[in-house]
Enzyme design. Sequence first.
Site, PDB file in Angstrom:
ATOM      1  CB  CYS A 139       3.871  -1.642   5.002  1.00 38.91           C
ATOM      2  SG  CYS A 139       3.481  -1.824   3.236  1.00 38.91           S
ATOM      3  CB  CYS A 142       1.448   0.646   0.434  1.00 37.48           C
ATOM      4  SG  CYS A 142       1.383  -1.142   0.489  1.00 37.48           S
ATOM      5  CB  SER A 143      -0.355   1.856   4.662  1.00 37.79           C
ATOM      6  OG  SER A 143      -1.340   1.689   3.653  1.00 37.79           O
ATOM      7  CB  CYS A 144       0.868  -4.136   4.306  1.00 38.02           C
ATOM      8  SG  CYS A 144       0.740  -4.104   2.506  1.00 38.02           S
TER       9      CYS A 144
END
Lengths: 237, 112
Positions: A139, A142-144
């Site tokens: 991702c 962000c941090s999906c």
Amino acid sequence: MAGQHDDHDHDDHSHGDHSHEGHDHDHFHRIHSEEVDALLMSIADIEISARVKALEELLTQKGLVDPSALDAVVDLYENQIGPKNGARVIARAWADPVYKAWLLADPNAAIADLGFAGAQGENMVALENTADVHNVVVCTLCSCYPWPVLGLPPVWYKSMPYRTRIVRDPRSVLAEFGTVLPDSTEIRVWDSNSEVRYLVVPRRPEGTEGLDEAALAALVSRDSMIGVTEALSPEPA
Amino acid sequence: MNSVHDCGGFDGFGRVVPAGYDGSEPVFKHEWERRMCALFMVTIGAHYSDDEFRQSRERLEPVTYLTRPYYEQWWFAVARLMMEKGLMTPEEFGRHLAAGRAPSADILAGDA
């Protein structure tokens, strides 16, 4: 509880359009942002543990959060949800060609069939690794990450080095993880977004013909389901 | 918003794999990370949306975004949203934080 996560409105924000806001929201920010920024800047160097504690205490005092819900959610994400879930999905897919076909065609249903569903896993895509194609997930924004099958992401997945380089030079990143693929293998990098989460189906290791699903699952590492490694090989008998 | 979070393809951030990495790591490395993650989990959906949370994190000024740990970025994002939505005021949060840290509360701007 995490279930609240499912309840909010999903608008059509794509990853490339995070800043899209309605007019009223902009107005709201104009009124309050300066004061909020000033406070945040003034306390930014106070130790983070104290800032988190103060936030938890004040929100609890105000009745905005329930302390027992906090403890329950910690237990859920620390002890109950994690890559062991995903490993069961992969092991079933290796053991059962019908399940594998279902997983690739309708991952939400096939994953839910094993009891895994919830926030950040609403729209899953399963990516099958083959001798010709190796898939890896990131991702960049962000941090999906697919929480119901993999839990919370590791630190390196959320780090700038991974987010920046995996899309530009995936082969060198895989090599850092000890994954050296033939030049003839195509590497496909999948950038997660707010709505879609990916699960890599690693190749079944050789020498695993006699293993049951539990033994197969033990070979499915978290990193192999992100795609930075291949599945583990069985210990020689 | 166009800022440092939109980092795919940037050069120069160095190695990905931490020294000594064996394929596993604790879910949380510090108690404050555990509490921050839980605070996020119980307030998202109830008080703000996924998209509002992401945007709040992305509004961190770039140097802070690049230098503060992940769950500290979450602290900034959640604290900002709770204040901007009027669920707590900057003044009362500042006061509460200072009270919890007495007698060294003079770090707080305006209370010196």
